[in-house]
Write an enzyme that holds these catalytic residues in place. Structure first.
Site, PDB file in Angstrom:
ATOM      1  NE  ARG A   1      72.149  15.738  89.748  1.00  0.00           N
ATOM      2  CZ  ARG A   1      72.549  14.632  89.893  1.00  0.00           C
ATOM      3  NH1 ARG A   1      71.874  13.575  89.875  1.00  0.00           N
ATOM      4  NH2 ARG A   1      74.022  14.385  89.983  1.00  0.00           N
TER       5      ARG A   1
ATOM      6  CD  GLU B   1      58.143   0.181  60.835  1.00  0.00           C
ATOM      7  OE1 GLU B   1      58.680  -0.957  60.787  1.00  0.00           O
ATOM      8  OE2 GLU B   1      58.111   1.022  61.723  1.00  0.00           O
TER       9      GLU B   1
ATOM     10  CD  GLU C   1      77.009   6.128  87.671  1.00  0.00           C
ATOM     11  OE1 GLU C   1      77.447   6.963  88.357  1.00  0.00           O
ATOM     12  OE2 GLU C   1      76.270   6.671  86.841  1.00  0.00           O
TER      13      GLU C   1
ATOM     14  NE  ARG D   1      74.497   9.009  86.684  1.00  0.00           N
ATOM     15  CZ  ARG D   1      74.642   9.834  87.706  1.00  0.00           C
ATOM     16  NH1 ARG D   1      73.737  10.582  88.028  1.00  0.00           N
ATOM     17  NH2 ARG D   1      75.780   9.640  88.437  1.00  0.00           N
TER      18      ARG D   1
ATOM     19  CB  THR E   1      84.197  -4.937  96.026  1.00  0.00           C
ATOM     20  OG1 THR E   1      85.207  -4.549  96.969  1.00  0.00           O
ATOM     21  CG2 THR E   1      84.181  -6.375  96.255  1.00  0.00           C
TER      22      THR E   1
END
Length: 341
Positions: free
Chosen positions: A213, A53, A270, A190, A274
């Site tokens: 990167r 705004e 990431e 990311r 498990t």
């Protein structure tokens, strides 16, 4: 098409320009219309800087027109003093008589108060215009502030025969399944998350940077689950204000703590299979991206990829690799492709 919808669509286009830079604030766009002509536009460019705004008003060449104009804004104008003054007060002070709002802000310090402030000052407010689209534009923001827990994205890459790694000697790099194009998309992913979560096992095995990167944007803040206190103190990731959890807390408590104590609204996980499977089993995910390479590892394959009983909402083929996207979050619309919110 209703004229209010036409201008709200433009405001949504503007909002998307802030992607990757506004968090923990939402992406917001604003359009000012006088006598059927756009006289001002703005969007929230970066957290800590002027809101949509403010930027829209600043772009108006003839301020006298504001007294006979309509402002279109994708999210309810704020009503509190944060890093900037309340936008609802700015609208009132500028004498803008009509405001069209896309979605009500779920943040507890706003949550209808901005609209109430405008109406109490005599401003005509029309709300709910393209509300679903406006909420989807900020799926992360709405999810986090509705649940008081971050939006969670799970990501992994695997071989064609379902392995996440190969047999390797200490010091050897992990198996690489991504190509240059899908690596770029990973870094793009990311860039739209506040934090990136992994384990000490992954850090010790690969010493990953987990930074942005191959795209532009901010590096996510590292979060490391180190329940045995074994993380390498010289790991590169520790130099980036890493948050380390040593205690064996349930995942939902860790997520709630990231939101309440650290202000984190989105987490990209990431890690190895498990931990990924633990998130899946606990139903603590909003988006999953699985990359499958045509490479097969056969007997050299290790770390079978997680099991996810769901159907992809969208699939892309990128330089021979398949990217499958899944979501259980109604704010994430995969029907027309993955648009990074």
């Amino acid at each position: 098409m209703n004229i209010d919808t036409v201008y709200m669509k433009r405001a949504l286009e503007l909002a998307a320009r802030g992607r990757g830079f506004t968090s923990p604030n939402p992406m917001v766009g604003a359009v000012i219309v006088h006598d059927g002509r756009i006289i001002g536009e703005g969007y929230h460019r970066r957290c800590g800087e002027g809101h949509a705004e403010v930027n829209a008003v600043a772009s108006v060449a003839d301020r006298s027109l504001l007294a006979d104009s309509t402002m279109y804004v994708t999210l309810e104008p704020c009503s509190h003093y944060g890093k900037t003054p309340p936008c609802a007060k700015l609208i009132i002070d500028c004498g803008i008589p009509r405001v069209v709002v896309g979605a009500v802000d779920p943040f507890s310090k706003v949550a209808g108060r901005g609209i109430a402030m405008l109406r109490d000052a005599g401003v005509e407010v029309v709300d709910g215009v393209m509300a679903d689209e406006c909420r989807r534009r900020n799926a992360i923001f709405f999810t986090a502030h509705t649940l008081q827990s971050p939006f969670v994205t799970l990501k992994w890459a695997r071989s064609a025969d379902g392995f996440m790694d190969r047999r390797r000697s200490p010091g050897e790099p992990a198996a690489r399944f991504s190509n240059d194009a899908t690596t770029m998309l990973t870094h793009r992913l990311r860039a739209v998350h506040d934090a990136i979560l992994t384990t000490s096992s992954t850090v010790n095995a690969d010493n990953p940077l987990l930074t942005v990167r191959s795209w532009y944007g901010r590096d996510p803040r590292p979060v490391i689950l180190d329940r045995r206190g074994t993380v390498n103190p010289e790991a590169a990731i520790l130099g980036r204000d890493a948050i380390i959890y040593n205690e064996d807390k349930p995942l939902d408590e860790i997520l709630a703590d990231l939101y309440s104590r650290h202000g984190i609204t989105s987490v990209l996980v990431e890690a190895g299979p498990t931990l990924l499977q633990q998130f899946i089993d606990a139903e603590l995910w909003d988006l999953v991206r699985v990359e499958t390479s045509p490479v097969e590892l056969g007997d050299d394959g290790t770390a079978p990829s997680p099991s996810l009983a769901a159907t992809p909402g969208h699939t892309d083929i990128v330089n021979g690799n398949r990217l499958d996207y899944y979501s259980a979050n109604p704010l994430v619309d995969l029907s027309s492709g993955f648009k990074f919110f």
